[in-house]
Design a protein around this motif. Structure first.
Motif, PDB file in Angstrom:
ATOM      1  N   ALA A 193       0.827  -1.213   0.000  1.00  0.00           N
ATOM      2  CA  ALA A 193       0.000   0.000   0.000  1.00  0.00           C
ATOM      3  C   ALA A 193       0.861   1.262   0.000  1.00  0.00           C
ATOM      4  N   VAL A 194       1.914   1.255   0.798  1.00  0.00           N
ATOM      5  CA  VAL A 194       2.821   2.402   0.837  1.00  0.00           C
ATOM      6  C   VAL A 194       3.485   2.599  -0.520  1.00  0.00           C
ATOM      7  N   THR A 195       3.946   1.506  -1.099  1.00  0.00           N
ATOM      8  CA  THR A 195       4.624   1.585  -2.400  1.00  0.00           C
ATOM      9  C   THR A 195       3.682   2.128  -3.473  1.00  0.00           C
ATOM     10  N   GLU A 196       2.473   1.606  -3.531  1.00  0.00           N
ATOM     11  CA  GLU A 196       1.514   2.064  -4.541  1.00  0.00           C
ATOM     12  C   GLU A 196       1.163   3.537  -4.348  1.00  0.00           C
ATOM     13  N   PHE A 197       1.064   3.974  -3.108  1.00  0.00           N
ATOM     14  CA  PHE A 197       0.763   5.372  -2.806  1.00  0.00           C
ATOM     15  C   PHE A 197       1.809   6.292  -3.427  1.00  0.00           C
ATOM     16  N   TYR A 198       3.084   5.956  -3.230  1.00  0.00           N
ATOM     17  CA  TYR A 198       4.146   6.830  -3.737  1.00  0.00           C
ATOM     18  C   TYR A 198       4.365   6.657  -5.237  1.00  0.00           C
ATOM     19  N   LEU A 239       7.157   9.462  -7.298  1.00  0.00           N
ATOM     20  CA  LEU A 239       8.515   9.019  -6.962  1.00  0.00           C
ATOM     21  C   LEU A 239       9.575   9.994  -7.459  1.00  0.00           C
ATOM     22  N   ASP A 240       9.334  11.291  -7.286  1.00  0.00           N
ATOM     23  CA  ASP A 240      10.262  12.284  -7.809  1.00  0.00           C
ATOM     24  C   ASP A 240      11.385  12.631  -6.838  1.00  0.00           C
ATOM     25  N   VAL A 241      11.250  12.234  -5.571  1.00  0.00           N
ATOM     26  CA  VAL A 241      12.304  12.437  -4.575  1.00  0.00           C
ATOM     27  C   VAL A 241      12.441  11.160  -3.765  1.00  0.00           C
ATOM     28  N   LYS A 284      14.126  -1.439  -6.669  1.00  0.00           N
ATOM     29  CA  LYS A 284      14.462  -0.592  -7.818  1.00  0.00           C
ATOM     30  C   LYS A 284      13.834   0.793  -7.720  1.00  0.00           C
ATOM     31  N   LEU A 285      13.054   1.032  -6.659  1.00  0.00           N
ATOM     32  CA  LEU A 285      12.387   2.315  -6.463  1.00  0.00           C
ATOM     33  C   LEU A 285      13.135   3.143  -5.418  1.00  0.00           C
ATOM     34  N   PRO A 286      12.973   4.465  -5.435  1.00  0.00           N
ATOM     35  CA  PRO A 286      13.707   5.331  -4.494  1.00  0.00           C
ATOM     36  C   PRO A 286      13.072   5.364  -3.104  1.00  0.00           C
ATOM     37  N   ILE A 287      12.896   4.175  -2.518  1.00  0.00           N
ATOM     38  CA  ILE A 287      12.266   4.063  -1.201  1.00  0.00           C
ATOM     39  C   ILE A 287      13.202   3.303  -0.269  1.00  0.00           C
TER      40      ILE A 287
END
Length: 430
Positions: free
Chosen positions: A320-325, A330-332, A359-362
């Motif tokens: 859920a957190v991943t989908e939200f961002y 995902l610009d920062v 692979k995401l900036p998280i």
């Protein structure tokens, strides 16, 4: 012999490699196209020490003499053959050399390469990474393998991360100089406006948190993060076993302690908050105007949150957190503080999510609070299959057992390392 899978990282000692003695990296390829193998010696900020520390066919030895390209074949070949051999003496590198990146590049898409193998040798072959055409996309460069220091220990990471542009683009990415050409795009940079003091912001808007702001500032300055722009998320375990932590005000205290980081990082001076049991629930933003009493007031208070049965389901809230961002752009970079008191049972589901989102900036900072049975969360550093180590874990029996200064040190220990490597890989672009 050990096989290094894509995303795997481990201390060199795990492969019976002594980092006080020279090691050799052999690159064996079968390729119908010309390709180059280069080694970049980088500092702690992920930048090239200087242009002389790019070791390649036209500059085969570093100024210190401890990184050498001892063999090189430039022509394509229909048969397997050794293209490059690098000899590295890690123990004799200067202390300002924080990592070595071995990079593959070509003038045409890399997916034309039939096969590539990297062998790490020390008297005998100790480890090997293998790539096929399907592992390379349309990019003209790939960050293949990294040797890097972590807590004073030399480690290896099989990065295998594609990079848009060819060798020149990577040189620029690492801060090296590239001869200007007609194809070079001139970038314009606006002056960076310094952020206001965190203490001043808190004094004006949340004077109760000024002391926390002072302690957070020390950790931020130590890691040169005070000008970073990022988003902050807080994920709260609200399963039945956490009731005591909520009743004693420990969870509200977590909100208070994370908020200074959100105010420092986020332009909106707020963080996004989720709670989870079987089901996740987005609780909204926490800012300087509503942080006080948030746990008892948001959506009717913690007892009334719509979480289904009060059992653990970490993987679902992570999705859920991943989908939200992802929807947000995902610009920062995003810093997630994830609170759990244990009872983790879906190790496979968590592993799958962490691998997919690497692979995401998280970045995920897991904190065990007054519990047990943390499962896979305690083994994150050794989790394989990720393009980058995107998480960390530490545990506390009680929030009162650790000083606020020490808490910030723990919360920010791994984040700068991830940020540096994510920028190197192009995962974080700002």
């Amino acid at each position: 012999m050990n096989h290094l899978t894509v995303g795997q990282r481990a201390p060199l000692s795990n492969f019976a490699i002594n980092d006080t003695a020279p090691i050799t990296l052999k690159f064996t390829r079968q390729s119908p196209i010309e390709m180059d193998i280069s080694c970049f010696a980088l500092d702690a900020a992920g930048k090239l020490i200087n242009d002389d520390y790019m070791v390649f066919y036209n500059q085969p030895t570093s100024p210190c003499g401890q990184i050498k390209l001892t063999h090189y074949e430039s022509q394509p070949t229909a048969n397997k053959g050794i293209q490059a051999e690098f000899e590295v003496n890690l123990s004799k590198l200067a202390t300002n050399i924080d990592s070595l990146f071995f990079v593959l590049s070509a003038d045409t898409p890399l997916n034309q390469i039939q096969s590539l193998e990297i062998g790490i040798w020390q008297q005998s072959q100790k480890a090997q990474a293998e790539y096929q055409a399907a592992d390379f996309a349309q990019q003209q460069a790939s960050m293949l393998m990294q040797l890097y220091r972590k807590s004073g220990v030399w480690r290896v990471s099989n990065v295998a991360q594609g990079f848009n542009g060819g060798l020149a683009a990577i040189v620029q990415h690492f801060g090296g100089d590239v001869e200007e050409s007609s194809s070079t795009v001139e970038a314009t940079t606006a002056p960076v406006q310094a952020k206001p003091s965190l203490e001043k912001v808190m004094l004006d808007k949340a004077p109760k948190l000024v002391n926390l702001a002072k302690k957070a500032t020390i950790s931020l300055e130590k890691r040169q993060l005070q000008q970073l722009t990022a988003k902050v998320a807080l994920v709260l375990d609200a399963s039945g076993s956490m009731n005591r932590q909520y009743k004693k005000g420990r969870v509200q205290e977590v909100v208070n302690r994370i908020l200074p980081l959100a105010v420092s990082f986020d332009d909106d001076q707020a963080l996004d908050c989720w709670a989870f049991a079987r089901d996740p629930q987005y609780l909204g933003e926490i800012g300087l105007s509503n942080y006080d009493g948030f746990i008892d007031n948001a959506h009717g208070g913690w007892r009334k949150w719509a979480l289904g049965p009060r059992i653990n389901n970490e993987a679902e809230v992570m999705k859920a957190v991943t989908e939200f961002y992802q929807k947000d752009g995902l610009d920062v970079p995003i810093y997630v503080l994830f609170i759990s008191d244990g009872g983790v049972n879906d190790n496979r589901g968590i592993t799958r999510v962490m691998t997919e989102v690497a692979k995401l900036p998280i970045f995920w900072q897991f904190v065990g609070l007054g519990g047990r049975g943390y499962g896979i969360l305690k083994k994150l550093d050794d989790m394989t299959g990720r393009v980058i180590d995107n998480c960390d874990f530490f545990e506390l029996d009680d929030l009162d057992d650790i000083s606020e200064e020490a808490l910030y040190e723990n919360m920010l220990e791994e984040f700068p390392l991830w940020l540096k490597e994510a920028k190197q890989l192009g995962i974080v672009t700002k």
